[in-house]
Design a protein around this motif. Structure first.
Motif, PDB file in Angstrom:
ATOM      1  N   UNK A 418     -12.159  -3.511 -13.185  1.00 57.20           N
ATOM      2  CA  UNK A 418     -13.521  -4.039 -13.031  1.00 57.20           C
ATOM      3  C   UNK A 418     -14.312  -3.263 -11.980  1.00 57.20           C
ATOM      4  N   UNK A 419     -13.710  -3.002 -10.826  1.00 56.61           N
ATOM      5  CA  UNK A 419     -14.455  -2.395  -9.716  1.00 56.61           C
ATOM      6  C   UNK A 419     -14.235  -0.895  -9.587  1.00 56.61           C
ATOM      7  N   UNK A 420     -13.163  -0.367 -10.179  1.00 54.78           N
ATOM      8  CA  UNK A 420     -12.844   1.050 -10.025  1.00 54.78           C
ATOM      9  C   UNK A 420     -12.149   1.372  -8.725  1.00 54.78           C
ATOM     10  N   UNK A 421     -11.874   0.358  -7.897  1.00 54.46           N
ATOM     11  CA  UNK A 421     -11.143   0.566  -6.650  1.00 54.46           C
ATOM     12  C   UNK A 421      -9.643   0.569  -6.918  1.00 54.46           C
ATOM     13  N   UNK A 422      -8.884   0.926  -5.866  1.00 61.39           N
ATOM     14  CA  UNK A 422      -7.430   0.831  -5.981  1.00 61.39           C
ATOM     15  C   UNK A 422      -7.023  -0.628  -6.181  1.00 61.39           C
ATOM     16  N   UNK A 423      -6.015  -0.851  -7.039  1.00 66.35           N
ATOM     17  CA  UNK A 423      -5.595  -2.221  -7.286  1.00 66.35           C
ATOM     18  C   UNK A 423      -4.507  -2.644  -6.301  1.00 66.35           C
ATOM     19  N   UNK A 424      -3.998  -3.852  -6.479  1.00 64.28           N
ATOM     20  CA  UNK A 424      -3.021  -4.396  -5.534  1.00 64.28           C
ATOM     21  C   UNK A 424      -1.757  -3.536  -5.465  1.00 64.28           C
ATOM     22  N   UNK A 425      -1.301  -3.037  -6.608  1.00 61.39           N
ATOM     23  CA  UNK A 425      -0.091  -2.220  -6.629  1.00 61.39           C
ATOM     24  C   UNK A 425      -0.269  -0.966  -5.783  1.00 61.39           C
ATOM     25  N   UNK A 426      -1.435  -0.343  -5.900  1.00 58.98           N
ATOM     26  CA  UNK A 426      -1.702   0.860  -5.118  1.00 58.98           C
ATOM     27  C   UNK A 426      -1.812   0.527  -3.628  1.00 58.98           C
ATOM     28  N   UNK A 427      -2.450  -0.582  -3.302  1.00 58.69           N
ATOM     29  CA  UNK A 427      -2.574  -0.987  -1.899  1.00 58.69           C
ATOM     30  C   UNK A 427      -1.196  -1.227  -1.276  1.00 58.69           C
ATOM     31  N   UNK A 428      -0.323  -1.904  -1.990  1.00 58.76           N
ATOM     32  CA  UNK A 428       1.011  -2.164  -1.473  1.00 58.76           C
ATOM     33  C   UNK A 428       1.824  -0.876  -1.369  1.00 58.76           C
ATOM     34  N   UNK A 429       1.608   0.029  -2.320  1.00 59.01           N
ATOM     35  CA  UNK A 429       2.300   1.324  -2.268  1.00 59.01           C
ATOM     36  C   UNK A 429       1.897   2.107  -1.018  1.00 59.01           C
ATOM     37  N   UNK A 430       0.600   2.143  -0.720  1.00 59.47           N
ATOM     38  CA  UNK A 430       0.125   2.857   0.465  1.00 59.47           C
ATOM     39  C   UNK A 430       0.638   2.203   1.740  1.00 59.47           C
ATOM     40  N   UNK A 431       0.681   0.872   1.770  1.00 57.81           N
ATOM     41  CA  UNK A 431       1.207   0.188   2.955  1.00 57.81           C
ATOM     42  C   UNK A 431       2.690   0.479   3.150  1.00 57.81           C
ATOM     43  N   UNK A 432       3.431   0.600   2.069  1.00 53.71           N
ATOM     44  CA  UNK A 432       4.845   0.985   2.176  1.00 53.71           C
ATOM     45  C   UNK A 432       4.981   2.391   2.773  1.00 53.71           C
TER      46      UNK A 432
END
Length: 574
Positions: A418-432
């Motif tokens: 919908x927004x074209x932003x990173x989704x939750x999976x990508x956010x959690x991957x970057x935090x890891x």
């Protein structure tokens, strides 16, 4: 990261075709521009030829049939010099690992090679130029060739007379094909080797470009050194000899290195074993030569045997592998590997022919070693390098398509539709990833206020527009952020590392300022957000997820203040 795109690929191909066309034109017109000003005379007939004091029946240098000359053997050729009508005549002849002394009547006018022999070094191959003087006519020219080692050379090189500049021009004209071919191979090899580190670092240790460049470079060096062109350029026959044997010994190794980088599984292990074996042989030969126990040329037969056996083995392996692939797929598949295989097999076939021709001319031909050429090797080299380029271009095109497909799949997997932003999976991957690295960072947790009210009162279409608009505001406000993402629903996340993490409060005020700008233009609803942020040093032993939880808790405290009406922000509520 992708190295090439189609537009850039077209430019490279166009540039390559243009350079090839210019080379062909230069080759075509080179003879017209390099004609000597005076005549050059071939003195190949009418010689008295003797071997170790025994006169030979032949009087032609082109058919001397003196056999293999070893250490201590001496060939003497002599004849009377006619008047050529030249002011400063010069003699040109080639000595192959032999000492040479030239006499005019009984006067020594030139000598080469004895200093190498006294120093117990290899006497290099040398194109000799020596003047006859102005009163040469009617005098007897005697040239003495002395063997410096076992199997020094066979046959006697042709002798030509002319002005020195004309002889040099004649050498350029005679070798113009080899000069252009060698130049092309050397320059191309250098370019490919300069580009290769990018492929090694960014394309999964892909060494094929490096070995392509190394193969091309060694081809060019060997072509130049075989015909004495390195000595012609730098006037150092010793460097010419070192380049000749070093490149000759390492060409099979470089080709095996390319095969090692192309194939996988068992074939990769086989070619790696051969590659390491060749390096071991070269280092052993080099050590023995440095220790003074042997001369590098004494291993030529071993090298030829290894090259021929490896060529036959590689050909069988490549052909077998191609038929295996055809059997698996049920039909022929044209790939970059097919182009390389055709080029490699053609090169090996032409090189094997040259090896046979060289050994036949050296040991059985009446003209001996001076009559040998490596025309097949040069032609095969250009053909192989061209096939390497075409094969590599096809490989890049295939991998570009594959990378593009994989990027699209990854984009779908890690992008909020919908927004074209990173989704939750990508956010959690970057935090890891942040949890495993020791760098400073800031995590901002944001919650878009009143989303449910907009959905209930204005409809989900307007709710989606609210989400999309806020995503654009976030992206524009944090353009240099390492990550801007949507965790789900009305929750958003911003991650900034190192210097980007400084002045977080000011960056949020900038965000509010942009929200106010959008609100002045918006008619249906008003943008409003709650936020909380936390620095990594606030949770020194924790993970990025814990830093995010701290920021999220602070965001919820602010959200409570919004609901209780105690928060006096600069942003209007919806």
């Amino acid at each position: 990261m992708k190295l090439w795109n189609y537009q850039r690929l077209n430019r490279i191909i166009a540039a390559f075709i243009l350079l090839s066309a210019l080379a062909v034109v230069a080759l075509f017109f080179s003879k017209n521009y390099l004609q000597p000003n005076f005549a050059i005379y071939d003195l190949n007939e009418g010689w008295d030829i003797s071997l170790n004091g025994v006169k030979q029946s032949s009087t032609s240098l082109l058919d001397s049939n003196v056999g293999v000359i070893g250490a201590g053997d001496v060939i003497t050729i002599s004849r009377t010099i006619p008047d050529f009508g030249l002011d400063s005549p010069c003699v040109c002849t080639t000595s192959i690992h032999a000492m040479i002394d030239a006499y005019l009547d009984d006067t020594l006018i030139y000598s080469f090679g004895r200093d190498y022999l006294f120093a117990e070094k290899t006497v290099p191959k040398k194109t000799n130029y020596f003047p006859l003087g102005q009163d040469y006519a009617g005098k007897k020219l005697t040239i003495v060739l002395s063997g410096s080692r076992r199997d020094t050379f066979t046959g006697v090189s042709p002798v030509t007379v002319g002005e020195r500049n004309d002889l040099l021009s004649s050498q350029i004209i005679k070798n113009r094909y080899n000069i252009l071919a060698g130049m092309f191979l050397i320059i191309l090899g250098q370019v490919l080797m300069v580009l290769s580190p990018y492929m090694i670092v960014y394309h999964n240790n892909d060494y094929r470009l490096f070995f392509s460049g190394l193969v091309s470079l060694l081809f060019g060096i060997y072509t130049y050194s075989f015909y004495g062109l390195i000595d012609f350029i730098c006037d150092n026959p010793n460097v010419n000899t070192i380049c000749e044997y070093s490149s000759l010994y390492n060409i099979p190794t470089a080709i095996l290195g390319y095969l090692m980088s192309v194939y996988h599984g068992k074939l990769k292990k086989v070619f790696r074993l051969l590659f390491c074996g060749n390096i071991g042989v070269f280092l052993t030969v080099f050590f023995l030569c440095v220790m003074g126990k042997y001369r590098i040329f004494e291993f030529t037969v071993l090298l030829h045997g290894m090259a021929m056996s490896e060529a036959v083995f590689s050909t069988i392996v490549i052909v077998t592998d191609e038929f295996k692939k055809r059997k698996e797929k049920g039909h022929w598949v044209f790939t970059s590997g097919n182009v390389f295989s055709i080029g490699l097999i053609s090169f090996m076939a032409l090189s094997l022919v040259d090896i046979v021709r060289y050994n036949y001319a050296k040991y059985f031909g009446s003209g001996g070693e001076p009559a040998s050429t490596i025309d097949g090797f040069v032609l095969g080299s250009i053909f192989l390098v061209s096939s390497l380029l075409i094969s590599y271009i096809l490989y890049i095109i295939y991998n570009s398509d594959l990378d593009s497909m994989q990027n699209k799949i990854a984009s779908l997997a890690y992008t909020d539709p919908l927004t074209g932003l990173a989704n939750r999976a990508r956010c959690e991957q970057v935090m890891d990833m942040l949890s495993q690295e020791h760098i400073a960072y800031t995590i901002i947790s944001l919650d878009l206020n009143k989303l449910k009210e907009v959905n209930d009162t204005l409809g989900h279409h307007e709710g989606d527009r609210l989400l999309q608009g806020f995503a654009t505001i976030l992206s524009d406000s944090f353009m240099d952020a390492n990550l801007v993402g949507r965790m789900g629903g009305d929750e958003f996340l911003v991650i900034m590392t190192e210097e980007r993490a400084l002045n977080t409060t000011r960056r949020i005020h900038d965000l509010y300022s942009m929200i106010n700008d959008w609100n002045r233009k918006e008619q249906m609803f008003q943008y409003s957000a709650s936020y909380g942020y936390a620095y990594s040093y606030e949770v020194p032993t924790g993970s990025a997820q814990e830093v995010y939880m701290l920021a999220d808790n602070r965001m919820y405290e602010m959200k409570k203040e919004h609901h209780n009406g105690r928060y006096k922000g600069v942003v209007k509520n919806a």
